[in-house]
Design an enzyme around this catalytic site. Structure first.
Site, mmCIF file in Angstrom:
data_model
loop_
_atom_site.group_PDB
_atom_site.id
_atom_site.type_symbol
_atom_site.label_atom_id
_atom_site.label_comp_id
_atom_site.label_asym_id
_atom_site.label_seq_id
_atom_site.Cartn_x
_atom_site.Cartn_y
_atom_site.Cartn_z
ATOM 1 N N TYR A 1 59.182 84.931 -11.045
ATOM 2 C CA TYR A 1 58.726 86.272 -10.684
ATOM 3 C C TYR A 1 57.311 86.235 -10.116
ATOM 4 O O TYR A 1 57.015 86.858 -9.086
ATOM 5 C CB TYR A 1 58.791 87.155 -11.928
ATOM 6 C CG TYR A 1 58.375 88.591 -11.746
ATOM 7 C CD1 TYR A 1 59.249 89.520 -11.199
ATOM 8 C CD2 TYR A 1 57.118 89.029 -12.169
ATOM 9 C CE1 TYR A 1 58.883 90.847 -11.057
ATOM 10 C CE2 TYR A 1 56.744 90.351 -12.037
ATOM 11 C CZ TYR A 1 57.629 91.264 -11.478
ATOM 12 O OH TYR A 1 57.261 92.579 -11.336
ATOM 13 N N LYS B 1 56.174 87.269 -6.323
ATOM 14 C CA LYS B 1 55.207 88.340 -6.119
ATOM 15 C C LYS B 1 53.952 87.842 -5.398
ATOM 16 O O LYS B 1 53.347 88.583 -4.608
ATOM 17 C CB LYS B 1 54.832 88.972 -7.461
ATOM 18 C CG LYS B 1 55.954 89.774 -8.102
ATOM 19 C CD LYS B 1 56.438 90.897 -7.188
ATOM 20 C CE LYS B 1 57.360 91.870 -7.895
ATOM 21 N NZ LYS B 1 57.863 92.928 -6.991
#
Length: 298
Positions: free
Chosen positions: A162, A166
């Site tokens: 993640y 990002k």
């Protein structure tokens, strides 16, 4: 209903709930025509019905954001249905949290696909549409609003997939801003801090972000984030591009990006044995980064 985004059309991904739903309602309240995208068609339709009940204009769409052709079709549908497209809000996301030593290839691929490829597919098609409009001599007022995270800015324990996705979105945003200004298209990213389905799945975050029992300001409500996105999607934000904004409660700030430091220059090649002294000098002058999320948890 106000008119900040009157006659502007926005596609919002992952808008069947959480932050995306809040964004959809906020854009509609300012006069935008909203295409509500969500993999859950029923959830998307529920949001559309709420918008229409409030006097707004909206349409549900469950196209796959990781499928380039599906995104091509979605852009064309927006243009046919509402006569154009002005704003893309890349909001959809998933979690597959594991410590790095236990992470599987599937965990990695799924998160990178939804977050990073999902941001690419829809934005790429929107930009192709805006570029064609610009080359035809038509006025363009395009807005790309990407969704990153504090995890992408400083890392997050148990979320290497993640965090990497990002962080990639931040770099993508900077490139988009630099390349697309010639077409009158801006690109900015938002780092939202709010109570969502994903935060509720993490016990420590769920407890920290829970809704107050009384009438106090709901600091972690997703509704607090959306006004910034609506303004960034309006015509009034044409001078703002290449920024990463943080939105939390009633606070808006700009994330300060990577910068080169003064450094130590020998004027010649360093020898390996000399590096220890150089490292001491560099670290003494360093402005430490914010800690990785999770390192300060008990």
């Amino acid at each position: 209903m106000s008119n900040l985004c009157k006659n502007r059309t926005v596609i919002i991904t992952g808008a069947g709930g959480g932050l995306g739903r809040a964004h959809a309602l906020a854009f509609s309240a300012e006069g935008a025509r909203v295409i509500v995208n969500d993999i859950n068609e029923m959830a998307a339709q529920t949001v559309v019905e709420q918008i229409c009940d409030n006097g707004g204009t909206a349409k549900a769409s469950n196209f796959d954001i990781t499928n380039y052709q599906a995104c091509t079709d979605a852009i064309q549908d927006a243009v046919v249905t509402y006569g154009g497209l002005h704003i893309v809000v890349n909001n959809a996301g998933i979690n597959r949290d594991r410590m790095f030593a236990s992470m599987t290839e599937d965990d990695w691929d799924a998160v990178i696909a939804v977050h990073l490829k999902g941001h690419f597919c829809l934005s790429s098609n929107a930009v192709r549409y805006w570029r064609s409009q610009s080359k035809a001599g038509r006025t363009v007022s395009g807005r790309i609003i990407n969704t990153t995270s504090g995890a992408g800015l400083q890392g997050s324990v148990g979320q290497s997939n993640y965090a990497a996705a990002k962080a990639g979105i931040v770099a993508l945003t900077l490139n988009q801003a630099a390349e697309l200004a010639r077409y009158d298209v801006t690109a900015n990213a938002i780092t939202p801090a709010a109570r969502t389905g994903m935060t509720k799945a993490v016990a420590v975050m769920a407890e920290r972000m829970k809704k107050p029992d009384d009438n106090r300001f709901d600091y972690w409500s997703a509704d607090n984030v959306s006004p910034l996105l609506v303004w960034l999607g309006s015509e009034y934000s044409a001078h703002i591009t290449g920024k990463v904004f943080e939105a939390e409660g009633g606070k808006i700030s700009i994330a300060d990006g990577w910068r080169s430091t003064e450094g130590v220059d020998k004027g010649d090649r360093w020898q390996p044995g000399e590096i220890a002294n150089v490292m001491d000098q560099l670290l003494a002058k360093e402005n430490p980064a914010q800690p990785v999320y999770g390192t300060e948890w008990p």
